[in-house]
Every structure is written in structure tokens, then in C-alpha cells.
Design a protein around this motif. Structure first.
Motif, short mmCIF file in Angstrom:
data_model
loop_
_atom_site.label_atom_id
_atom_site.label_comp_id
_atom_site.label_asym_id
_atom_site.label_seq_id
_atom_site.Cartn_x
_atom_site.Cartn_y
_atom_site.Cartn_z
N UNK A 141 0.84 -1.19 0.00
CA UNK A 141 0.00 0.00 0.00
C UNK A 141 0.87 1.24 0.00
N UNK A 142 0.54 2.18 -0.85
CA UNK A 142 1.26 3.44 -0.90
C UNK A 142 0.27 4.58 -0.71
N UNK A 143 0.63 5.53 0.15
CA UNK A 143 -0.20 6.70 0.41
C UNK A 143 0.57 7.92 -0.06
N UNK A 144 0.05 8.58 -1.09
CA UNK A 144 0.69 9.75 -1.66
C UNK A 144 0.26 10.98 -0.86
N UNK A 145 1.21 11.66 -0.27
CA UNK A 145 0.93 12.81 0.58
C UNK A 145 0.39 13.98 -0.24
N UNK A 146 -0.56 14.68 0.36
CA UNK A 146 -1.18 15.87 -0.25
C UNK A 146 -1.87 15.57 -1.57
N UNK A 147 -2.44 14.38 -1.69
CA UNK A 147 -3.16 14.00 -2.91
C UNK A 147 -4.56 13.54 -2.52
N UNK B 112 -2.62 17.30 -10.27
CA UNK B 112 -1.26 17.85 -10.25
C UNK B 112 -0.27 16.94 -9.51
N UNK B 113 -0.63 15.71 -9.29
CA UNK B 113 0.25 14.74 -8.63
C UNK B 113 0.44 13.51 -9.51
N UNK B 114 0.06 13.62 -10.77
CA UNK B 114 0.12 12.47 -11.68
C UNK B 114 1.54 11.92 -11.81
N UNK B 115 2.52 12.80 -11.90
CA UNK B 115 3.91 12.33 -12.04
C UNK B 115 4.38 11.63 -10.78
N UNK B 116 3.94 12.11 -9.63
CA UNK B 116 4.30 11.43 -8.38
C UNK B 116 3.65 10.05 -8.31
N UNK B 117 2.41 9.96 -8.76
CA UNK B 117 1.73 8.66 -8.82
C UNK B 117 2.47 7.72 -9.75
N UNK B 118 2.86 8.22 -10.91
CA UNK B 118 3.62 7.40 -11.86
C UNK B 118 4.95 6.96 -11.26
N UNK B 119 5.56 7.81 -10.48
CA UNK B 119 6.83 7.47 -9.84
C UNK B 119 6.65 6.33 -8.83
N UNK B 120 5.59 6.40 -8.04
CA UNK B 120 5.32 5.33 -7.06
C UNK B 120 5.10 4.00 -7.79
N UNK B 121 4.31 4.04 -8.86
CA UNK B 121 4.04 2.82 -9.63
C UNK B 121 5.33 2.29 -10.27
N UNK B 122 6.10 3.19 -10.86
CA UNK B 122 7.37 2.78 -11.48
C UNK B 122 8.32 2.15 -10.48
#
Length: 164
Positions: free
Chosen positions: A91-97, A103-113
Motif C-alpha cells: 500500500x502506498x499513500x501519496x501525501x497531499x493528494x 497535479x500529482x500524476x507524475x508522483x503517482x507514476x513514480x510510485x508505480x514505477x
């Protein structure tokens, strides 16, 4: 037809993705983005237990679940409690999303990558571009070992917790 499938779903689709992964032998993993677990009983027409049990059937199948800490439909605590009950899940929780990852799509892609590289290290050989051309004779013992936000070496934008 593909030899291997990585199922990815968002919101309602993440619930169906996790459920369907049980019955697709070619499925090598499952990524569920923003699963709306707190309202799933309505979305799944009161069949949420069936779909949740389906998502737990293949206990050796690697699964990534991601939400934002400000998700509109699933509180972080409920998310973390649910992750603990799903075998071979991260499980991953992206902060401030929020639920929509605006505006957090790249961070989401980074977590998945990052998860893909750590989950399939032999196939990726350090590069996501190699995954599409790899054979998946997965070594399940080499699966993801994540860091938690309590770890002094933690440096990710998402807090990651893995089920035992």
C-alpha cells in the motif's frame, strides 16, 4: 493474445481489477489506484464481499494499492487496515493528494514505477522500458521490500507499507 498481463484500475475500476486478477492466469500483478473501499458496497451493488474475497484468492500475486492521504472516499486508516488483510500487497499513500491525484500524476507514476522495478527486478534490469519485452518467470521470494515512513532512509513522496 498476450502471454502476461499486468492489470491496472482506477477508482471503481480498481475494485474490479483486484477481483478479476483471481481468474486470469496470465495476470502477473495488479495495481489498484484510489480504491473507494468506504463506498464499495454501493458501487458493487452490495456484492463487495465477493469482490474483496476474489482479490485475496491468489496470495502469491503481487498487488499495489495507492491512495492519496486526502482521498475523498477512503480514509487513510481504513486503507492501511485493508492492506494488512490482502496477501502479497503493498500500500502506498501519496501525501497531499486526493482521490483524483490532481497535479500529482507524475508522483503517482513514480510510485508505480518504483513498485514495478522492485517487484520485477529480474525482468526490469533497472529499466521500466525492458518490462514490455520480458519473460515473466517470477521469483516470488525476491518480491518488494519497502521502507516505511519511520525508516531513517525513507525518501519517497509516498508512505509505503507492505503486508506481511
Amino acid at each position: 493474445s498476450p502471454s502476461y498481463i499486468l492489470l491496472v484500475g482506477y477508482s471503481y475500476g480498481s475494485l474490479i481489477t483486484a477481483s478479476a486478477s483471481a481468474d486470469i492466469p496470465e495476470c502477473i500483478g495488479c495495481i489498484s489506484i484510489a480504491p473507494p473501499w468506504s463506498v464499495q458496497h454501493w458501487l458493487l451493488l452490495f456484492h463487495s464481499s465477493y469482490h474483496f474475497n476474489q482479490s485475496r484468492k491468489r496470495d502469491s500475486l503481487p498487488k499495489l494499492f495507492v491512495i492519496g492521504d486526502k482521498d475523498n472516499f477512503t480514509p487513510e486508516r481504513a486503507f492501511q487496515n485493508r492492506i494488512k488483510t490482502i496477501p502479497q500487497s503493498t500500500g502506498a499513500v501519496l501525501k497531499e493528494a486526493d482521490h483524483f491525484f490532481a497535479r500529482r500524476e507524475k508522483d503517482l507514476m513514480s510510485v508505480i514505477g518504483q513498485w514495478l522495478l522492485q517487484t520485477y527486478p529480474h525482468q526490469a534490469e533497472g529499466s521500466l522500458s525492458k518490462l514490455g519485452h520480458s519473460e515473466f518467470h517470477i521469483q516470488w521470494n525476491d518480491l518488494l521490500h519497502t521502507k516505511s515512513s519511520d525508516d531513517p532512509g525513507y525518501d519517497c513522496a509516498a508512505a509505503v507499507c507492505a503486508a506481511p
